[in-house]
Design a protein around this motif. Structure first.
Motif, mmCIF file in Angstrom:
data_model
loop_
_atom_site.group_PDB
_atom_site.id
_atom_site.type_symbol
_atom_site.label_atom_id
_atom_site.label_comp_id
_atom_site.label_asym_id
_atom_site.label_seq_id
_atom_site.Cartn_x
_atom_site.Cartn_y
_atom_site.Cartn_z
ATOM 1 N N LEU A 18 18.935 -3.765 -9.432
ATOM 2 C CA LEU A 18 19.221 -3.888 -8.007
ATOM 3 C C LEU A 18 18.029 -4.565 -7.314
ATOM 4 N N PRO A 19 18.263 -5.591 -6.490
ATOM 5 C CA PRO A 19 17.137 -6.310 -5.867
ATOM 6 C C PRO A 19 16.300 -5.378 -5.001
ATOM 7 N N ALA A 20 15.020 -5.513 -5.126
ATOM 8 C CA ALA A 20 14.095 -4.697 -4.332
ATOM 9 C C ALA A 20 13.976 -5.267 -2.918
ATOM 10 N N PRO A 21 13.747 -4.395 -1.916
ATOM 11 C CA PRO A 21 13.553 -4.881 -0.533
ATOM 12 C C PRO A 21 12.339 -5.804 -0.430
ATOM 13 N N THR A 22 12.380 -6.691 0.532
ATOM 14 C CA THR A 22 11.299 -7.657 0.741
ATOM 15 C C THR A 22 10.748 -7.514 2.172
ATOM 16 N N ASN A 23 9.631 -8.178 2.413
ATOM 17 C CA ASN A 23 8.994 -8.208 3.746
ATOM 18 C C ASN A 23 8.799 -6.800 4.322
ATOM 19 N N VAL A 24 8.296 -5.913 3.524
ATOM 20 C CA VAL A 24 8.034 -4.548 3.986
ATOM 21 C C VAL A 24 6.771 -4.560 4.843
ATOM 22 N N SER A 25 6.882 -4.046 6.060
ATOM 23 C CA SER A 25 5.732 -4.047 6.976
ATOM 24 C C SER A 25 5.844 -2.885 7.952
ATOM 25 N N ILE A 26 4.709 -2.486 8.458
ATOM 26 C CA ILE A 26 4.635 -1.420 9.454
ATOM 27 C C ILE A 26 4.309 -2.053 10.796
ATOM 28 N N VAL A 27 5.215 -1.890 11.740
ATOM 29 C CA VAL A 27 5.044 -2.414 13.092
ATOM 30 C C VAL A 27 4.642 -1.252 13.990
ATOM 31 N N SER A 28 3.557 -1.448 14.759
ATOM 32 C CA SER A 28 3.042 -0.368 15.593
ATOM 33 C C SER A 28 2.733 -0.893 16.983
ATOM 34 N N PHE A 29 3.217 -0.155 17.997
ATOM 35 C CA PHE A 29 2.964 -0.497 19.400
ATOM 36 C C PHE A 29 2.611 0.787 20.149
ATOM 37 N N ASN A 30 1.402 0.824 20.696
ATOM 38 C CA ASN A 30 0.922 2.025 21.389
ATOM 39 C C ASN A 30 1.076 3.273 20.522
ATOM 40 N N LEU A 31 0.700 3.140 19.241
ATOM 41 C CA LEU A 31 0.719 4.241 18.273
ATOM 42 C C LEU A 31 2.123 4.774 18.003
ATOM 43 N N GLU A 32 3.133 3.966 18.236
ATOM 44 C CA GLU A 32 4.493 4.257 17.774
ATOM 45 C C GLU A 32 4.756 3.349 16.571
ATOM 46 N N HIS A 33 4.937 3.957 15.380
ATOM 47 C CA HIS A 33 4.951 3.217 14.127
ATOM 48 C C HIS A 33 6.377 3.147 13.566
ATOM 49 N N ASN A 78 5.889 10.321 13.775
ATOM 50 C CA ASN A 78 5.545 11.720 13.498
ATOM 51 C C ASN A 78 4.941 11.909 12.116
ATOM 52 N N THR A 79 5.111 10.931 11.235
ATOM 53 C CA THR A 79 4.531 11.032 9.888
ATOM 54 C C THR A 79 3.059 10.632 9.887
ATOM 55 N N PHE A 80 2.743 9.573 10.639
ATOM 56 C CA PHE A 80 1.357 9.115 10.727
ATOM 57 C C PHE A 80 0.710 9.741 11.963
ATOM 58 N N LYS A 81 0.477 11.023 11.937
ATOM 59 C CA LYS A 81 -0.005 11.739 13.116
ATOM 60 C C LYS A 81 -1.491 11.521 13.374
ATOM 61 N N ASP A 82 -2.255 11.435 12.314
ATOM 62 C CA ASP A 82 -3.701 11.309 12.464
ATOM 63 C C ASP A 82 -4.058 9.829 12.612
ATOM 64 N N SER A 83 -4.467 9.437 13.816
ATOM 65 C CA SER A 83 -4.769 8.026 14.064
ATOM 66 C C SER A 83 -6.031 7.560 13.369
ATOM 67 N N TYR A 109 -3.885 1.312 9.140
ATOM 68 C CA TYR A 109 -4.827 2.126 9.915
ATOM 69 C C TYR A 109 -4.309 2.189 11.360
ATOM 70 N N PRO A 110 -3.779 3.308 11.792
ATOM 71 C CA PRO A 110 -3.186 3.376 13.139
ATOM 72 C C PRO A 110 -4.140 2.970 14.256
ATOM 73 N N LEU A 111 -5.384 3.396 14.172
ATOM 74 C CA LEU A 111 -6.312 3.161 15.266
ATOM 75 C C LEU A 111 -6.641 1.685 15.445
ATOM 76 N N THR A 112 -6.707 0.954 14.364
ATOM 77 C CA THR A 112 -7.119 -0.443 14.437
ATOM 78 C C THR A 112 -5.959 -1.434 14.299
ATOM 79 N N ASP A 113 -4.827 -0.972 13.766
ATOM 80 C CA ASP A 113 -3.712 -1.889 13.533
ATOM 81 C C ASP A 113 -2.624 -1.821 14.596
#
Length: 300
Positions: A18-33, A78-83, A109-113
């Motif tokens: 089964l094809p694996a997902p592509t372009n996996v990325s974490i988008v964060s705005f004002n510590l909402e991930h 809620n998973t990445f609680k510690d910034s 890194y939540p605080l810098t990303d």
């Protein structure tokens, strides 16, 4: 080795096709991930996706992200609680008979990303200055108890631009208290743009320009004065006309003096007498003269 054994040996290879997902990325705005991805080429329509996060050196299923559809994403706020900590996430495509390989995100890194959104800005005039009020934005990520809001929104870069000619300058604001921007032109309009600024996070969005006059603009009184003068002139003309018209009416209804009345009556009587004498003829003339002679004789 029998045929069934060979089939069992090849089964894991079939499952992993089964094809694996592509372009996996974490988008964060004002510590909402949010974790986003794209289905691999040739992914069936009935495929769903599951997400895990790396916490304490072990992969754990993310709550609410076990059976996601192709168009959905996974909320990691809620998973990445510690910034101040670093995280990773991975996603896998699954059908009833197949599974794909895991596709991993980069280290996060939540605080810098995270992307810092624009602050809330308020601007008002104070004569030859502006009063600037800057407060952090509101979001679910920034409102958490472990959120370093004071670190992210403690310092700002302010660009002050004069609307009339476009001249501008920049300044630093280091608190969310009211700040006075002084030595400005009175009665001029200025626009202020505020951007969060930190030494450890270069990702930020500036605010919209907020404009205000340093002091109220002088009102143009020329139209008002002209209107008042025109109204006053019309009122004077109207009053003069009323006075003149009223005087003429009074003159028409004022009774004549007694002397003029007697003269008028005498003139009328004399005219009536002359008319009668003219119609009487000669007899009346002799009759008139006789009394005159008699009067003369009597006078003697």
């Amino acid at each position: 080795m029998g045929p069934w054994t060979l089939l069992l040996l090849h089964l894991p290879l079939v499952v992993s096709m089964l094809p694996a997902p592509t372009n996996v990325s974490i988008v964060s705005f004002n510590l909402e991930h949010t974790l986003t991805w794209l289905p691999g080429p040739g992914t069936p329509d009935n495929t769903y996706f599951t997400v895990q996060s790396l916490r304490k050196n072990s992969w754990q299923l993310v709550k609410g992200c076990a059976r996601l559809k192709t168009s959905q994403s996974c909320d990691l706020t809620n998973t990445f609680k510690d910034s101040f900590y670093h995280y990773k996430a991975r996603v896998q495509a699954i059908t009833t008979t197949q599974k794909s390989n895991w596709s991993l995100s980069t280290l996060f890194y939540p605080l810098t990303d995270t992307l810092l959104g624009p602050p809330v800005v308020s601007v008002s005039g104070c004569g030859n200055c502006l009063l600037l009020q800057v407060t952090p934005p509101t979001s679910r990520g920034l409102q958490r108890s472990l959120s370093p809001t004071q670190l992210l929104y403690r310092q700002f870069t302010c660009k002050v631009r004069r609307t009339r000619d476009g001249s501008q300058f920049s300044m630093w604001v280091t608190s969310t208290e009211k700040t006075m921007i002084g030595y400005l032109e009175p009665g001029a309009e200025y626009c202020v743009t505020v951007t969060p600024s930190t030494s450890f996070n270069p990702h930020s969005v500036p605010s919209e320009p907020h404009c205000a006059f340093t002091s109220p603009t002088a009102a143009n009184t020329v139209p008002v004065v002209l209107s008042v003068l025109c109204a006053f002139s019309l009122l004077v003309v109207l009053l003069c006309g009323i006075v003149v018209y009223s005087g003429r009416l009074l003159c028409m209804h004022k009774p004549l003096p007694k002397t003029l009345v007697l003269l008028a009556l005498y003139s009328t009587a004399q005219q009536n007498l002359i008319g009668k004498l003219n119609t009487a003829g000669v007899e009346n003339s002799a009759y008139v003269r006789t009394p005159s002679i008699l009067l003369e004789n009597d006078s003697w």
